[in-house]
Design a protein around this motif. Sequence first.
Motif, PDB file in Angstrom:
ATOM      1  N   LEU A 221      19.793 -10.453 -33.073  1.00 30.65           N
ATOM      2  CA  LEU A 221      21.204 -10.850 -32.941  1.00 30.65           C
ATOM      3  C   LEU A 221      22.039 -10.213 -34.047  1.00 30.65           C
ATOM      4  N   PHE A 222      21.443 -10.113 -35.235  1.00 25.66           N
ATOM      5  CA  PHE A 222      22.152  -9.494 -36.354  1.00 25.66           C
ATOM      6  C   PHE A 222      22.468  -8.038 -36.037  1.00 25.66           C
TER       7      PHE A 222
ATOM      8  N   SER B 297      30.922  -9.943 -40.637  1.00 27.90           N
ATOM      9  CA  SER B 297      30.927 -11.254 -41.298  1.00 27.90           C
ATOM     10  C   SER B 297      30.155 -12.287 -40.486  1.00 27.90           C
ATOM     11  N   ILE B 298      30.373 -12.283 -39.165  1.00 27.66           N
ATOM     12  CA  ILE B 298      29.666 -13.250 -38.328  1.00 27.66           C
ATOM     13  C   ILE B 298      28.169 -12.926 -38.315  1.00 27.66           C
ATOM     14  N   ALA B 299      27.835 -11.636 -38.339  1.00 29.63           N
ATOM     15  CA  ALA B 299      26.424 -11.257 -38.398  1.00 29.63           C
ATOM     16  C   ALA B 299      25.787 -11.811 -39.669  1.00 29.63           C
TER      17      ALA B 299
ATOM     18  N   LYS C 294      26.207  -6.321 -35.921  1.00 29.27           N
ATOM     19  CA  LYS C 294      26.429  -5.719 -37.237  1.00 29.27           C
ATOM     20  C   LYS C 294      27.654  -4.804 -37.252  1.00 29.27           C
ATOM     21  N   ASP C 295      27.808  -4.001 -36.178  1.00 30.29           N
ATOM     22  CA  ASP C 295      28.894  -3.018 -36.209  1.00 30.29           C
ATOM     23  C   ASP C 295      30.240  -3.653 -35.965  1.00 30.29           C
ATOM     24  N   LYS C 296      30.274  -4.622 -35.020  1.00 33.82           N
ATOM     25  CA  LYS C 296      31.571  -5.141 -34.602  1.00 33.82           C
ATOM     26  C   LYS C 296      32.082  -6.209 -35.566  1.00 33.82           C
TER      27      LYS C 296
ATOM     28  N   GLY D  17      26.785 -15.524 -29.352  1.00 35.93           N
ATOM     29  CA  GLY D  17      27.712 -15.421 -28.224  1.00 35.93           C
ATOM     30  C   GLY D  17      29.151 -15.435 -28.686  1.00 35.93           C
ATOM     31  N   ILE D  18      29.471 -16.366 -29.597  1.00 35.39           N
ATOM     32  CA  ILE D  18      30.835 -16.413 -30.130  1.00 35.39           C
ATOM     33  C   ILE D  18      31.184 -15.083 -30.774  1.00 35.39           C
ATOM     34  N   GLY D  19      30.229 -14.548 -31.542  1.00 38.42           N
ATOM     35  CA  GLY D  19      30.497 -13.277 -32.213  1.00 38.42           C
ATOM     36  C   GLY D  19      30.764 -12.166 -31.216  1.00 38.42           C
ATOM     37  N   ILE D  20      29.948 -12.106 -30.158  1.00 39.23           N
ATOM     38  CA  ILE D  20      30.132 -11.022 -29.178  1.00 39.23           C
ATOM     39  C   ILE D  20      31.486 -11.154 -28.497  1.00 39.23           C
ATOM     40  N   ILE D  21      31.829 -12.410 -28.118  1.00 38.73           N
ATOM     41  CA  ILE D  21      33.095 -12.572 -27.394  1.00 38.73           C
ATOM     42  C   ILE D  21      34.276 -12.275 -28.291  1.00 38.73           C
TER      43      ILE D  21
END
Lengths: 68, 130, 171
Positions: free
Chosen positions: B16-17, B26-28, B21-23, A13-17
């Motif tokens: 979730l990965f 690093s967080i992925a 992945k595209d955006k 969720g953090i990543g998406i936001i």
Amino acid sequence: MIGDTSVLFQIAGIGIIVAMIHTILKQMGKEEYAQFVSLVGFIIVLLFVLNSISDLFQQIRAVFFLKG
Amino acid sequence: MEIFEVISVGIIASVLFLLLKDKQPSIAFLIIVLTVLYFFVFVIQYVQEILHLITYLGEEANINEIYIKTILQIIGISYITEIGANIVKDAGLESVAVKIEMIGKVFILILAIPIFKSLIETIINIFPIT
Amino acid sequence: MIKFLACVFIIGSLTWIGHEYAKNLANRPRFIRLFKNALQILEAEIVYSQATIKESLTSVSEQIPNPISTLFKNIAGDIQQDKEQLYPIWEKHVDKFYNKHPLQLEDKEILQQFGRTLGQHDIIQQQKYIRLTINHLERKLTEAEERNHRYGKMSRSVGFLVGTFIVLLLL
């Protein structure tokens, strides 16, 4: 028995936001703020992961008599 | 059956990965690291049971405690080296992973020195060089 | 339950802040446009019907929608009471207006400068000054409109997203 996987969803969720804020700021031409937001999001997620890593290492040390 | 939990967590993590992945690559990647850590923390409980069995057998067989402990430490080092190398390999840094594995081997060798030494001494005792 | 309420509260308040900011951004060009209209009416009053400043201010206030209408009415009313100079009155009221409404410092400066010239010159000069001020306001208007267009939508969604972000962090 695998602990709470909700952290995974939280991080996703953090990543998406962060990605959404990044896109919006970039569209509005605030490139530097967009980079900054990405960095902050990454650091926050990194903190979660660091917690987890230290957990694992403590446990391994306890199990395998690797103290000292 | 815990294996179903592991599989479902793996599937969720990969979905979730793919989502991130595209955006935010690093967080992925951090999601993948976290999943791997979860798996290892999960499996370490079962490894612990096996280790208890090994120590128990060693005590029954009257083997010197130091040997058992050294073997367990060697297993621990190989375990943790595997984790580190896997995570680094996931990030796409094959070369760093190879170095981590190599250093792990070196440390295992160092830990094995006392056992090796005692083995040599035993052999020399059996066949004394005159 | 309390957790859920707190989440809703955080998201709601941050969304509200974003909306408020966007509203301010949207209001500024509206006010500048109204001031422009007011000055055009004032010019017509002064140049063509050759009214006194008090009369022209009153008639401007009758033709303009509310927040600015009261500003002009107050100024006209203050002129009636005593015979001091016009500029201090103008300055006081514009200051008050600036504190209450989303105008920027530059807009206030333009209005103050205009107030300094009001009633000091003959009709031709006065007309020139009014034209000049309208030009200035025109420039500010395009700038404010561009800003509104650019950041209006953004501040709304960023407010909501930051709220959700904080909730996720605290979860």
